[in-house]
Scaffold this motif. Sequence first.
Motif, short mmCIF file in Angstrom:
data_model
loop_
_atom_site.label_atom_id
_atom_site.label_comp_id
_atom_site.label_asym_id
_atom_site.label_seq_id
_atom_site.Cartn_x
_atom_site.Cartn_y
_atom_site.Cartn_z
N GLN A 92 10.72 1.74 -4.22
CA GLN A 92 9.47 1.44 -3.50
C GLN A 92 9.25 2.29 -2.18
O GLN A 92 10.10 2.71 -1.65
N ALA A 93 8.03 2.17 -1.58
CA ALA A 93 7.77 2.86 -0.23
C ALA A 93 8.12 4.42 -0.24
O ALA A 93 8.42 4.95 0.75
N SER A 94 8.15 4.97 -1.55
CA SER A 94 8.46 6.41 -1.23
C SER A 94 9.68 6.82 -0.81
O SER A 94 9.75 7.80 -0.28
N ARG A 95 10.63 5.83 -1.09
CA ARG A 95 12.09 6.17 -0.38
C ARG A 95 13.04 6.62 -1.34
O ARG A 95 13.93 7.24 -0.37
N VAL A 96 12.84 6.79 -2.33
CA VAL A 96 14.11 7.07 -3.24
C VAL A 96 14.55 8.62 -3.21
O VAL A 96 15.84 8.76 -2.90
N THR A 97 13.86 9.42 -3.44
CA THR A 97 14.41 11.00 -3.20
C THR A 97 14.71 10.90 -1.66
O THR A 97 15.69 11.86 -1.39
N PHE A 98 14.20 10.38 -0.84
CA PHE A 98 14.60 10.83 0.82
C PHE A 98 15.79 10.12 0.79
O PHE A 98 16.75 10.72 1.32
N VAL A 99 15.95 8.84 0.61
CA VAL A 99 17.02 7.95 0.95
C VAL A 99 18.03 8.32 0.01
O VAL A 99 19.30 8.65 0.54
N ALA A 100 17.68 8.08 -1.08
CA ALA A 100 19.07 8.40 -2.19
C ALA A 100 19.32 9.95 -2.02
O ALA A 100 20.59 10.21 -2.27
N GLY A 101 18.54 10.78 -1.84
CA GLY A 101 18.85 12.09 -1.84
C GLY A 101 19.64 12.40 -0.52
O GLY A 101 20.70 13.22 -0.73
N GLY A 102 19.56 11.69 0.38
CA GLY A 102 20.36 11.93 1.68
C GLY A 102 21.69 11.45 1.62
O GLY A 102 22.76 12.09 2.02
#
Length: 750
Positions: A520-530
Motif C-alpha cells: 500500500q501507499a506506493s511503498r513496495v518497490t521503494f522500501v522493499a527495493g531498498g
Amino acid sequence: MNKYKYIGKRFQREDSLERVTGTTKFLADIKRHNMLYGKLILSEKPHAEISFDFDEALKVKGIYRILTYKDIPKVPYNCMEWFTGIAAHRDEYILNDKARFVGDRIALVLGETKSSVEEAVKKVAVHYKELPVVTSIEEAAQDKIILKRESNLAYEKKISCGDFEKAAAEADYIVEDIGSTPRTHHLAIEPHIALAEFDDFGNLIIHSPGQIVFAVQMHMARILQIPYSKIRVIKTNMGGSFGGKQQPLLEFTAGAAAWICKRPVLVYMDREQSIIGTFSRNPTQVKIRTAVKKDGTILGRKVETLIDGGAYDTNNTSITNAYAKKLFRLYKIYNQEFHGRAYYTNGIPGGACRAYGGPQSHAVSEINITNTAKKLGIDPCEFRLKNLVDPYDDDPVGGPNLGKAAVKECIIKGMEVFDWKNKYNNIHKQNTERYAYGVGVACATHGNGYLGAFPDFINTEMILNPDGSVFVKIAVHEQGCGTIDSLKLIAAEALDIDPSAITMPEADTSITPYDAAGTQASRVTFVAGGALIEAGELLKAKLFDTLNKVENIPLEDMYTDSGIVKIKNSEKSYTYGEIATMREKKLSDQTSVYVHHEQKTNPAAFAVCFAEVKVDKKTGLVEITDLLAIHDIGKAINPLLAEGQIHGGCQFILGMALSEEIIRDKEGYIKNSTLSKYHVLNVQDMPNVKTLLIESEDEKAPYGLKSVGEISAVAPAPAVLNAINHALGTNITDYPATPERIIEEITKLS
C-alpha cells in the motif's frame, strides 16, 4: 546517469504467457477435501433491522449451515488498521445485526457445492424493519438522523501553513471553484474471495489474494481470541486489486466460518456483490479559493472538503489526512488552509482506491489552477511552471523533503512533445457546428510510502544456495503489475547475478519476515527495493569475507561479474555457489543475511498529463483524441512494466472522468450494481496513450527510483475535464463529465 546491468532494461514478465493464456491458477480454482463453499447474504435495504426465515434455504440439498451475527464472535474491528500501533474507531463486524447500507453483510450460506449455495441464497427470506436513511453529505451534516456515535461527523481535520486571510487581502484576484468526485468501484477482474483451512497441527491457514497478510493475521487473532502463532496467512495469486483488496474482508468471513465448522471454507463473491458489498472510492464535495497576483504568483489557497465515509468508519481518518497532505506538496503555496470533514452515511464504506486521496485531491484543484490561469490570461502551463515546486523544496506542513522534484521538467518536455502551444492557441479552428475541440493539462503528486506518518520498515532474508541460486524471503504481494519481477531486477543488480537465478515467493506470515505495512501507499518497490539493495551488498561482502578468510585473498583485489567473484591481475575466479559451499565447509556458516530496513527518505513523485478531446455537442459524448502522460519516475526499474502501469492508470481514472459512478438514489438504493449499468471505458474508448519517463534519479532513493503505480491514476482525469472546458467554454467541475452533464452545461451557455 548511473550505468546498470539490469536496472532500466526492458524485461518481459516471467508469468506473462500463463496470464494471457488463462493457465494461471487463482484461488477460485482451488479445491480442498471436505471443503464448504460460502456466499454472503447482502442487505437489500439501506438501513433496517433484520430477521430471517431459513426454512426453505436449509432444505436445499448440500446446504450445511447458515451463519448470522449470533454465530460469530462479536468482536469489533476496523479493517483499515494494518498494524497494532493504530487505534482506529472499531465499528465493523464479520456479520452484522443491522443493515446499514445496501450490500451490508448479514448472513453466510455454507454448502457442499457452489450450485447448492447459489440456490439456497435465493431462498433465504430476509425480513426488514426499515429505519431512517441518510444518503447525502448534506443530510449527514445536519445530524437530524444520527447513524452512530454522538454525531454523523466521523472525523475532522485542519492543516495549514502561513496566513491565508492575509494572502487573500493582498491578492488581486480570488478564483473560486466548487466541485465533486463520485463513488467508484475498483473493478478488478478477480472478484473478492478467500479460503480458510487447517493444517495437520490445528493451525488456521488463510489464503488471501490481498495486500497485507500480517494485518489479516492481526485482526483474525483478535476476533477469534487465539494466538497470532496459530494463524498463518498466505498470499495467493491475485487478479487485480487497485486498493480494493487492501482492507481484509472475506478473509475474516472464511476464517471465522472455518474455525466454527472445523472444515475448509471458500467464501466468494460474484461481480454484483463485489460492487455493492466491499469498499469504494470515497465521494467528495470540494470548495477551493485561490488567491493570486496579476503576475501569476499564487499567494494562498483555501480548500474545504466534505467526504462521504459510508456506513462504517473504515478509512475516514486516513482518507482525509492523505487527501490533505497532497495539497501541500505540488505548488509553492505558503499560505494554505485545509479543512476536511468525513461523515457517516448509509452508503458503501469508503476504502483504499488507487492513489488514495490523490484523484479527489487533484480533481477540482487542478481545474481551479487552470481557471486561475484563464482569469489572468496566462497559458495554463506557464502558470503552473511559475508556481510548481522546485527540487529539494521542503513540505510547508512538515512532511519529508520533496527530493529531486522534476515536475517542471515534466511540463517543459510535455509541452514540446504534445505541441501544447500550437494546440492550445489554434485547436478551436477545427471546431464545427457539431464538434468542439480542446486541450487540457493537469499535474499530480504522490509519495513512496509512510515515512513521516507511520512506521515504514521491512525485513528480508537473502540466502545463497550451493548451486548459485538465491532465495529471497520478503513479504511482498504481487497484484498483477509485475512487482516481483521489478524487485528481482533490483536484487539482481545488487548481487550482480542474473535475475533468473533469484526465487522470490510472495508474502506468507510463517515464512517471510515481518513487514510493517504490506502493499500500500506506493511503498513496495521503494522500501522493499531498498531492503534488497542493502541485503545484496551485505551478501556480496560475505562472499568477499569468505575468500579473504579461506583463501587469504585481499578484499581490495576482489570484484564480481555476473555470479562470479574474480580476482584482479589473476586468472582465478570463483562462482557464487562454490563460495557458498566453501563457507559452510570451512567456516561453519550459511551464506545468508538478514536485514531490517527502514525507509530514510520519502521524495515526492510527480506526474503531468496532457489531453486533447473532441466533444460532440449534440450527444455530449467525448472522444479523447490524444493523451500524453509524463512521469518524474526517478528511475524506471523496468520501463516496459512502468509504461504498462501508466497505461492502466490512465484507463482506470479516465473512467472517473467520463463515466464511472456508483449511483445511489435519495432512498439509498444503488441503481447500477451491474456492469451493464456501471460504465467503464472499454478498449474502443481509450486513446493511444503516449508516455514519457523523466528519470531524475533521486540520489537518496534506491537506485534513484520513485513510485508510478498509483500516481498514474490521477492527472489524466482533470486534464480531460480541463480539455472539455477548453473545448466548450464551460466550467464543469463535477465528475464524471457524462453526456447528460455536458449537454446540461452547453444548454446553460446558450
